[in-house]
Enzyme design. Sequence first.
Site, PDB file in Angstrom:
ATOM      1  N   THR A   1     -10.534  42.465 -19.893  1.00 12.66           N
ATOM      2  CA  THR A   1      -9.529  41.516 -20.405  1.00 12.66           C
ATOM      3  C   THR A   1      -8.751  42.287 -21.452  1.00 12.66           C
ATOM      4  OG1 THR A   1     -10.734  39.444 -20.005  1.00 12.66           O
ATOM      5  CG2 THR A   1      -9.324  39.453 -21.912  1.00 12.66           C
TER       6      THR A   1
ATOM      7  N   GLY B   1     -15.470  39.028 -22.067  1.00 10.67           N
ATOM      8  CA  GLY B   1     -16.860  38.992 -21.644  1.00 10.67           C
ATOM      9  C   GLY B   1     -17.084  37.938 -20.582  1.00 10.67           C
TER      10      GLY B   1
ATOM     11  N   GLY C   1     -16.994  34.902 -19.128  1.00  9.98           N
ATOM     12  CA  GLY C   1     -16.225  33.750 -19.567  1.00  9.98           C
ATOM     13  C   GLY C   1     -16.957  32.420 -19.559  1.00  9.98           C
TER      14      GLY C   1
HETATM   15  N1  ASP Z   1     -13.531  36.832 -20.181  1.00  5.31           N
HETATM   16  C1  ASP Z   1     -12.927  37.169 -18.909  1.00  5.31           C
HETATM   17  C2  ASP Z   1     -13.172  36.051 -17.954  1.00  5.31           C
HETATM   18  O1  ASP Z   1     -14.257  35.521 -17.921  1.00  5.31           O
HETATM   19  C3  ASP Z   1     -13.442  38.442 -18.325  1.00  5.31           C
HETATM   20  C4  ASP Z   1     -13.712  39.555 -19.299  1.00  5.31           C
HETATM   21  O2  ASP Z   1     -13.273  39.534 -20.415  1.00  5.31           O
HETATM   22  O3  ASP Z   1     -14.406  40.494 -18.939  1.00  5.31           O
HETATM   23  O4  ASP Z   1     -12.289  35.745 -17.190  1.00  5.31           O
END
Ligand code: ASP
Length: 324
Positions: free
Chosen positions: A182, A234, A236
């Site tokens: 992200t 992370g 989500g």
């Molecule tokens: N947080 C993002 C999501 O869950 C993915 C990520 O940040 O790795 O879509």
Amino acid sequence: MTDSNTSGSEFALAIHGGAGTILRSKMTPEREAAYHAGLRRSLDAGRVILADGGSALDAVSAAVMALEDEPLFNAGRGAVYTSAGKQEMDAAVMDGSDRSAGAVAGICGPRNPVLAARAVMEHSGHVLLIGESAMEFCRRQGLAFAEPSYFFTEQRWQALQETLAMRQGGDEDLDESRKHGTVGAVARDRNGNLAAATSTGGMTAKAPGRVGDSPVIGAGTWADNETCAVSATGHGEIFIRYAAAHEIASRMRYAGQTLDDAARAVVIDMLAPAGGSGGIIAVDHAGHVSLPFNCSGMYRGVVKDDGRLLTAIYDEPLIDFRNA
Ligand code: ASP
């Protein structure tokens, strides 16, 4: 990592390019240099605005646009694919001066999803628009669109094929860099205003229609001048269930915790045991910065009033390339 605060009229900007970092064993010096360079371009885009007395909102928008334009990161160009082989992007922006916020989910077309989120905030009267209707709104707003080929990267397409093959064999994909990522930015401007922006392709091989924490205000994105601005990266689903970004602000507001204590408590003590691998970047009203993560790395960077562009990937101090 925590930084000393800024005094009255100083600015601070922190960015992240996702917690799904390439394993150290697979990183080459060339790739590592490319990631640092991408982070520095983003920091510089925000720094120019803040140094000129511009707003935190403009700075986080510009910093996130630079990361969306960079195919190395999972947002805009270079976004990951759903299990159906499509890209569905989510983004959000929040202005801490009045808690105005805008977000989009499940879109593919607007070249910079963060600008779509900002258009929702400034021109729709709503907070969150999704899918085809969100894109129609963006067209009416005159936002720049790009063809699917612009967003395509071989690396993300291959990641999808590998993840799908693993799934078929009954295995879970444990490679963080293949799984997710992200981008995000948080800033405090010279007037003491805070803002946050987050943009993502989500998680590789996610179900069509799945929306993560990034566009959910209070989960992956938050800004409030009285406490802090936060952008998360992370797993989500866990960040949504724990209202991660708002939890940090609440700990500051109601328990009197410092930014760093609150951020660490949420990322290390709360999200990690719940399976919420990832991290956050945050800045408070005094310009303190905190960038904790609970996994092997998080592409990240900070720039403050002295203009030094500091970046890091793994569990290591921020690096100033001017002096490296
Ligand atoms: N947080 C993002 C999501 O869950 C993915 C990520 O940040 O790795 O879509």
